[in-house]
Design an enzyme around this catalytic site. Structure first.
Site, PDB file in Angstrom:
ATOM      1  N   LYS A  73       0.796  -1.230   0.000  1.00 23.89           N
ATOM      2  CA  LYS A  73       0.000   0.000   0.000  1.00 23.89           C
ATOM      3  C   LYS A  73       0.830   1.283   0.000  1.00 23.89           C
ATOM      4  O   LYS A  73       0.471   2.261  -0.644  1.00 23.89           O
ATOM      5  CB  LYS A  73      -0.907   0.025   1.236  1.00 23.89           C
ATOM      6  N   ASP A 109     -10.142   3.338   1.880  1.00 20.77           N
ATOM      7  CA  ASP A 109     -10.347   2.802   3.237  1.00 20.77           C
ATOM      8  C   ASP A 109     -11.036   3.817   4.159  1.00 20.77           C
ATOM      9  O   ASP A 109     -11.910   3.456   4.954  1.00 20.77           O
ATOM     10  CB  ASP A 109      -9.006   2.403   3.878  1.00 20.77           C
TER      11      ASP A 109
HETATM   12  P1  NAD Z   1      -0.374  -1.548   9.335  1.00 21.99           P
HETATM   13  O1  NAD Z   1       0.656  -2.627   9.377  1.00 21.99           O
HETATM   14  O2  NAD Z   1      -0.205  -0.412   8.396  1.00 21.99           O
HETATM   15  O3  NAD Z   1      -0.559  -0.942  10.826  1.00 21.99           O
HETATM   16  C1  NAD Z   1      -0.560  -1.773  11.964  1.00 21.99           C
HETATM   17  C2  NAD Z   1      -0.941  -0.965  13.208  1.00 21.99           C
HETATM   18  O4  NAD Z   1      -1.067  -1.873  14.318  1.00 21.99           O
HETATM   19  C3  NAD Z   1       0.104   0.067  13.622  1.00 21.99           C
HETATM   20  O5  NAD Z   1      -0.555   1.192  14.164  1.00 21.99           O
HETATM   21  C4  NAD Z   1       0.874  -0.669  14.736  1.00 21.99           C
HETATM   22  O6  NAD Z   1       1.533   0.200  15.628  1.00 21.99           O
HETATM   23  C5  NAD Z   1      -0.250  -1.405  15.414  1.00 21.99           C
HETATM   24  N1  NAD Z   1       0.212  -2.524  16.222  1.00 21.99           N
HETATM   25  C6  NAD Z   1       0.856  -3.640  15.781  1.00 21.99           C
HETATM   26  N2  NAD Z   1       1.128  -4.459  16.821  1.00 21.99           N
HETATM   27  C7  NAD Z   1       0.637  -3.855  17.937  1.00 21.99           C
HETATM   28  C8  NAD Z   1       0.600  -4.208  19.311  1.00 21.99           C
HETATM   29  N3  NAD Z   1       1.128  -5.350  19.762  1.00 21.99           N
HETATM   30  N4  NAD Z   1      -0.023  -3.336  20.174  1.00 21.99           N
HETATM   31  C9  NAD Z   1      -0.570  -2.191  19.738  1.00 21.99           C
HETATM   32  N5  NAD Z   1      -0.548  -1.805  18.446  1.00 21.99           N
HETATM   33  C10 NAD Z   1       0.045  -2.628  17.557  1.00 21.99           C
HETATM   34  O7  NAD Z   1      -1.752  -2.317   9.049  1.00 21.99           O
HETATM   35  P2  NAD Z   1      -3.128  -1.741   8.432  1.00 21.99           P
HETATM   36  O8  NAD Z   1      -3.213  -2.080   6.995  1.00 21.99           O
HETATM   37  O9  NAD Z   1      -3.295  -0.329   8.862  1.00 21.99           O
HETATM   38  O10 NAD Z   1      -4.182  -2.673   9.191  1.00 21.99           O
HETATM   39  C11 NAD Z   1      -4.554  -2.405  10.532  1.00 21.99           C
HETATM   40  C12 NAD Z   1      -5.868  -3.101  10.821  1.00 21.99           C
HETATM   41  O11 NAD Z   1      -6.884  -2.587   9.973  1.00 21.99           O
HETATM   42  C13 NAD Z   1      -5.825  -4.601  10.565  1.00 21.99           C
HETATM   43  O12 NAD Z   1      -6.488  -5.241  11.614  1.00 21.99           O
HETATM   44  C14 NAD Z   1      -6.584  -4.778   9.268  1.00 21.99           C
HETATM   45  O13 NAD Z   1      -7.274  -6.001   9.230  1.00 21.99           O
HETATM   46  C15 NAD Z   1      -7.582  -3.639   9.355  1.00 21.99           C
HETATM   47  N6  NAD Z   1      -8.070  -3.201   8.031  1.00 21.99           N
HETATM   48  C16 NAD Z   1      -9.386  -3.359   7.777  1.00 21.99           C
HETATM   49  C17 NAD Z   1      -9.911  -2.945   6.569  1.00 21.99           C
HETATM   50  C18 NAD Z   1     -11.374  -3.132   6.305  1.00 21.99           C
HETATM   51  O14 NAD Z   1     -11.811  -2.887   5.185  1.00 21.99           O
HETATM   52  N7  NAD Z   1     -12.141  -3.541   7.298  1.00 21.99           N
HETATM   53  C19 NAD Z   1      -9.093  -2.353   5.593  1.00 21.99           C
HETATM   54  C20 NAD Z   1      -7.726  -2.204   5.895  1.00 21.99           C
HETATM   55  C21 NAD Z   1      -7.236  -2.637   7.117  1.00 21.99           C
END
Ligand code: NAD
Length: 291
Positions: A73, A109
């Site tokens: 992304k 998103d």
């Molecule tokens: P990313 O890798 O860009 O971000 C991950 C986030 O999680 C960061 O803020 C990180 O600091 C945090 N994190 C990781 N481990 C942690 C821990 N142990 N304690 C606290 N914080 C922690 O990922 P992303 O693409 O932003 O995805 C994040 C979430 O959003 C995921 O659960 C994903 O499934 C969800 N998501 C959902 C949709 C949807 O359409 N529903 C779309 C995109 C992402």
């Protein structure tokens, strides 16, 4: 003879790794079939190493567009011809549209999350929200919420590589919108309790609660919540995270990430096909019902 795929069928891809678990191919192909549109949507296991070649292939084979997910992304922008304002502000792309050979990146998103709130009669415009996370999904939500008129956003994150992304998002929101944004360390539980206390909405936008962190939550305990707080998760698998389970026990209205998934997909669908995704039909098929 099977007629669904013909010599005229146009292709839309999903480039990510891992990706076989995704609900997007089933969702988009169901919508194409329901509306009688001659497109097919396929997932391809593409990571950062093969991404440039995959984009060249998209161009050469004149794909209509693509979705982009982790880990691509924040990397794919350099291979595209232009970026939407939302992608420029978030630094991330989840959708590519092929305008006759000109590849444009955008991100749906944030719009998807805000539309899912609206669809579930949750109103945060002019109000305060607290959101945990500073990655791709969190940033898109924070920027869109500020652009849509949320009055205050408090962002919490652990002190990992995403923390500075959150600091940067706060700066962008405060400089470019009327929303007041603030950044906090998730370890500061006193601030977490205080910021949640006058928020109408609390959002989990981290991966905590899904594999490999299924059954876990960053929420210290149920005393941080109150029954009139609305609690939402971006995670949709599992449908009920530990975070949402605790919130339901307290009596909070909750929403999981399925609505966000549907509406981010619907926004991309419209950009590729010019048609509205049949939302009510898709909700039925995907089993989306709000609490
Ligand atoms: P990313 O890798 O860009 O971000 C991950 C986030 O999680 C960061 O803020 C990180 O600091 C945090 N994190 C990781 N481990 C942690 C821990 N142990 N304690 C606290 N914080 C922690 O990922 P992303 O693409 O932003 O995805 C994040 C979430 O959003 C995921 O659960 C994903 O499934 C969800 N998501 C959902 C949709 C949807 O359409 N529903 C779309 C995109 C992402």
């Amino acid at each position: 003879m099977a007629e669904r795929i013909t010599g005229h069928t146009e292709l839309i891809s999903l480039l990510a790794y891992p990706i076989r678990h995704s609900s997007s191919p089933a969702m988009h192909n169901e919508a194409f079939a329901y509306l009688g549109l001659d497109y097919a949507y396929l997932a391809f296991e593409v990571d950062n190493d093969s991404l440039e070649d995959a984009i060249k292939g998209m161009r050469a084979m004149k794909f209509v567009g693509s979705n982009i997910s982790m880990p691509n992304k924040t990397v794919v922008g350099q291979y595209l011809d232009k970026l939407s304002p939302a992608s420029q502000m978030t630094g991330a792309v989840n959708t590519i549209i092929n305008h006759d050979g000109v590849l444009e990146g955008t991100i749906t998103d944030g719009v998807g999350f805000m539309e899912a709130l609206k669809d579930n009669d949750i109103d945060v415009i002019g109000k305060k929200m607290t959101i945990v996370g500073a990655g791709g999904a969190a940033t898109a939500i924070q920027i869109q919420a500020a652009l849509d008129g949320v009055a205050e956003i408090s962002i919490f994150n652990i002190k990992d590589k995403f923390y500075d992304v959150g600091v940067d998002t706060v700066r962008k929101i405060n400089e470019n919108t009327a929303c007041k944004a603030q950044m906090f360390d998730l370890a500061d539980t006193e601030a977490l309790r205080r910021e949640i206390a006058d928020s109408v909405l609390l959002v989990n936008a981290t991966g905590v609660g899904m594999k490999p962190l299924e059954g876990k939550t960053w929420l210290p305990d149920a005393s941080y919540l109150r029954p009139d707080l609305i609690v939402t998760d971006t995670i949709y698998s599992p449908a009920e995270t530990e975070f949402l389970r605790i919130a339901k026990q307290v009596g909070c209205k909750t929403m999981n990430g399925m609505g966000m998934m549907l509406f981010q997909g619907a926004a991309a669908f419209k950009l590729w096909t010019g048609k509205d995704m049949p939302i009510e039909h898709m909700k039925e098929v995907l089993g989306i019902s709000y609490d």
